[in-house]
Design a protein around this motif. Structure first.
Motif, PDB file in Angstrom:
ATOM      1  N   GLN A 127     -11.032  -1.108   2.247  1.00 29.65           N
ATOM      2  CA  GLN A 127     -10.727  -0.236   3.234  1.00 29.65           C
ATOM      3  C   GLN A 127     -11.815   0.513   3.904  1.00 29.65           C
ATOM      4  O   GLN A 127     -11.912   0.771   5.194  1.00 29.65           O
ATOM      5  CB  GLN A 127      -9.754   0.939   2.640  1.00 29.65           C
ATOM      6  CG  GLN A 127      -8.261   0.586   2.517  1.00 29.65           C
ATOM      7  CD  GLN A 127      -8.138  -0.180   1.084  1.00 29.65           C
ATOM      8  OE1 GLN A 127      -8.910  -0.411   0.296  1.00 29.65           O
ATOM      9  NE2 GLN A 127      -6.729  -0.775   1.107  1.00 29.65           N
TER      10      GLN A 127
ATOM     11  N   TYR B 237      -9.117   0.073  -4.442  1.00 30.64           N
ATOM     12  CA  TYR B 237      -8.978  -0.026  -2.877  1.00 30.64           C
ATOM     13  C   TYR B 237     -10.180  -1.065  -2.540  1.00 30.64           C
ATOM     14  O   TYR B 237     -11.347  -0.555  -2.287  1.00 30.64           O
ATOM     15  CB  TYR B 237      -9.234   1.446  -2.515  1.00 30.64           C
ATOM     16  CG  TYR B 237      -8.053   2.300  -2.970  1.00 30.64           C
ATOM     17  CD1 TYR B 237      -6.925   2.299  -2.640  1.00 30.64           C
ATOM     18  CD2 TYR B 237      -8.223   3.357  -4.134  1.00 30.64           C
ATOM     19  CE1 TYR B 237      -5.754   3.162  -3.232  1.00 30.64           C
ATOM     20  CE2 TYR B 237      -7.327   4.030  -4.865  1.00 30.64           C
ATOM     21  CZ  TYR B 237      -6.040   3.848  -4.153  1.00 30.64           C
ATOM     22  OH  TYR B 237      -5.093   4.496  -4.814  1.00 30.64           O
TER      23      TYR B 237
ATOM     24  N   ASN C 221       0.796  -1.270   0.082  1.00 30.21           N
ATOM     25  CA  ASN C 221      -0.077   0.087  -0.059  1.00 30.21           C
ATOM     26  C   ASN C 221       0.860   1.194   0.150  1.00 30.21           C
ATOM     27  O   ASN C 221       0.280   2.362   0.118  1.00 30.21           O
ATOM     28  CB  ASN C 221      -0.781   0.052   1.034  1.00 30.21           C
ATOM     29  CG  ASN C 221      -0.279  -0.262   2.477  1.00 30.21           C
ATOM     30  OD1 ASN C 221       0.908  -0.255   2.433  1.00 30.21           O
ATOM     31  ND2 ASN C 221      -1.039  -0.820   3.454  1.00 30.21           N
TER      32      ASN C 221
END
Ligand code: SPV
Ligand code: MG
Length: 432
Positions: free
Chosen positions: A390, A387, A370
Motif C-alpha cells: 500500500q 499490508y 481488503n
C-alpha cells in the motif's frame, strides 16, 4: 501518607529517572509501576532488553522507592483503580504527540477522586540523551530485533506488518502512530515485499532483483529503524542457495523469511492463472524448508511456508494438505494467499487449519480481500496480517500526478499545495 506514582519501562536508570523519583519522594510514598512486557510490546514503546523480573529488581534497588507494582494498562486504569495515587508523575514529553491522549485520560480519571497529574520537565542533559540513544540503538541490534517477532506473536492478538522498501518507508512504518477513540496504534513489523522492492527499482517481480540488492534494501531499513522484519524470499531459489540466504538473514537481524511453493520463473501471485506459474511438489518444497531449518543457527528466526494453491486454482484440499506437510517439514508458520475479492476461501482455510493445528502461526496478505478487518482475522485464528504494497501504491500516483502537472503548467506552483513543506522534509530524518 500521600501516594506518589511513577510508571517506568526503562531497563537502565539515569539521572532523569532519579530526578523523577526525588520529585515523587517530595510528595509522599513512592510507588513505581513496572509497565508490563505485554503492554510495552503491544504499544511498541522502547522494548526493554532485560526481563520484566529483572526490571522489577532494578526498580526496587533504587533508593527512595518504597514499592514496585506491575502496571498492565497503558492508560493506567488498573493502577488508578487499585492504588488511587494522590500524584501521578510523568516526564513532560507526554504533553505533546500521541502520548497526550494518555495524559488527558489519566487526568480525567484521577480528578474523580481528587488525584493530580504532575508533569516533570524531561531531562535533556547530554548524558541522559546518550543513554536514551544507546537504549534505542540496542533494540536495532540483530539479536534483539530478530526475536521480537516471536515475542509479538505470543503477546498480540494480531501482528500488523506494513511494507517497507527503503530507509524512508522504513521510517514511516517505524514512526507512524495514530490515536483513535483514546487508544494508540502503530505497526508492529515491516514486510520487505519482493513486489515493492522490485518496483522501486523499475524491475518486474520475477526474482530478477538479486539477493545482494535485496540485502542492501534490508540494510537501508535496519540502519534507521528498530521494528522486526519479515522478508519476502520469493521461492527461496535453489535449496543450495536458500541455506545461505537463511544464514545471511539471521545475521542481519531479520525475524522471518516467507518462501512460496513455486518453482521456475516466479511471477507475482496477483496475476494468478493469467500467466504460467508452476507450483513445486510437496516433497521438493518440504525439502527446501527442512534444509533451511537445518541451516538456521538461532532459535529466534522463522521460516514461513507460503501456499499458492488457492492462487493457482488447485483447491482447498491441496492447500490444507500442503499446510500439514510443510509444518511437518519444520515450517514455523503458514502464509495462505488468495486473489479473490471476498475473504471466504481464506477464512475457510484458516478455520479448517485451526481445527487441526491450534498453534502454528497463520499469515495473510489482504491486498485483494481488503474489506476484512484485523478483528475478523483474529476471530479466524490469523496471527500476522501483512499490508504488502500500500505505501508503494499510494506514492506512485501522487508522484505521477505531480510530474504531469509540472509539465502541464510549465511551473511548480500548482502542485505546491499538495506537497510536503521543505521544512518538514529536512526535519523528517533525525540528525545525530
Ligand atoms: C509481495 O508483496 O511481493 C508479495 C505479496 O509477495 S503479493 O504481491 O500479493 O504476491
Ligand atoms: Mg513477493
Amino acid at each position: 501518607m500521600k501516594k506518589s506514582y511513577v510508571c517506568f519501562c526503562t531497563d537502565i536508570i539515569h539521572e532523569g529517572h532519579l530526578n523523577m523519583i526525588a520529585e515523587a519522594k517530595k510528595r509522599g510514598r513512592v510507588i513505581v509501576g513496572c509497565l508490563s512486557e505485554k503492554v510495552i510490546l503491544r504499544y511498541n514503546k522502547i522494548i526493554p532488553t532485560i526481563s520484566q523480573d529483572d526490571r522489577i529488581r532494578l526498580y526496587k534497588s533504587i533508593e527512595d522507592v518504597d514499592e514496585v507494582v506491575v502496571q498492565e494498562d497503558m492508560f493506567y486504569d488498573d493502577v488508578i483503580t487499585l492504588i488511587q495515587p494522590d500524584y501521578i508523575l510523568h516526564g513532560d514529553n507526554w504533553l505533546e504527540g500521541p502520548m497526550r491522549s494518555i495524559r488527558d485520560y489519566v487526568i480525567s480519571k484521577v480528578s474523580e477522586y481528587g488525584g493530580e497529574v504532575v508533569d516533570i520537565p524531561y531531562t535533556t542533559d547530554e548524558r541522559v540523551k546518550k543513554a536514551d540513544l544507546q537504549r534505542r540503538e540496542k533494540l536495532a541490534m540483530p539479536e534483539y530485533r530478530r526475536k521480537r517477532l516471536r515475542q509479538l506473536i505470543e503477546l498480540c492478538p494480531i501482528v500488523k506488518a506494513m511494507e517497507a522498501h527503503s530507509g524512508l518507508t522504513g521510517l514511516i512504518v517505524e514512526k507512524t502512530v495514530v490515536e483513535r477513540e483514546g487508544k494508540l496504534d502503530q505497526f508492529d513489523a515491516m514486510w520487505i515485499s519482493s513486489l515493492c522492492d522490485s518496483t522501486e527499482k523499475g524491475k518486474p517481480d520475477i526474482e530478477l532483483v538479486d539477493m545482494t540488492s535485496r540485502f542492501r534494501t534490508i540494510e537501508d531499513i535496519t540502519e534507521v529503524t528498530t521494528k522486526p522484519i519479515i522478508f519476502d524470499g520469493d521461492t527461496g531459489g535453489l535449496t543450495e542457495h536458500f541455506v545461505y540466504t537463511v544464514r545471511s538473514l539471521e545475521r542481519m537481524g531479520v525475524s522471518a523469511v516467507i518462501i512460496e511453493d513455486k518453482k521456475g520463473l516466479k511471477k507475482n501471485s496477483l496475476f494468478g492463472t493469467e500467466v504460467e506459474q508452476t507450483q513445486a511438489s510437496i516433497e521438493e518444497f518440504s525439502e527446501k524448508i527442512a534444509a533451511g531449518k537445518r541451516a538456521q543457527l538461532t532459535d529466534d528466526f522463522m521460516i514461513i511456508a507460503r501456499i499458492e494453491s488457492l492462487i493457482l486454482d488447485r483447491g482447498m484440499e491441496d492447500a490444507l494438505e500442503r499446510a500439514r506437510a510443510f509444518v511437518k517439514a519444520g515450517a514455523d508458520g503458514i502464509m495462505i494467499h488468495s486473489r479473490k475479492k471476498e475473504p471466504d476461501e481464506i477464512l475457510e482455510f484458516c478455520d479448517r487449519f485451526r481445527t487441526e493445528d491450534r498453534t502454528t502461526p497463520i499469515v495473510v496478505v489482504p491486498s485483494s480481500f481488503n474489506s476484512i478487518t484485523e478483528g475478523e482475522l483474529v476471530q479466524h485464528g490469523v496471527n500476522i496480517v501483512i499490508y504488502a504494497n500500500q505505501l508503494t501504491r499510494s506514492a506512485f500516483p501522487a508522484m505521477q500526478k505531480t510530474a504531469e502537472d509540472i509539465l502541464k503548467y510549465h511551473r511548480a506552483k500548482e502542485v505546491d499545495e499538495r506537497l510536503m513543506p521543505i521544512r518538514d522534509v529536512i526535519t523528517l530524518i533525525d540528525e545525530l
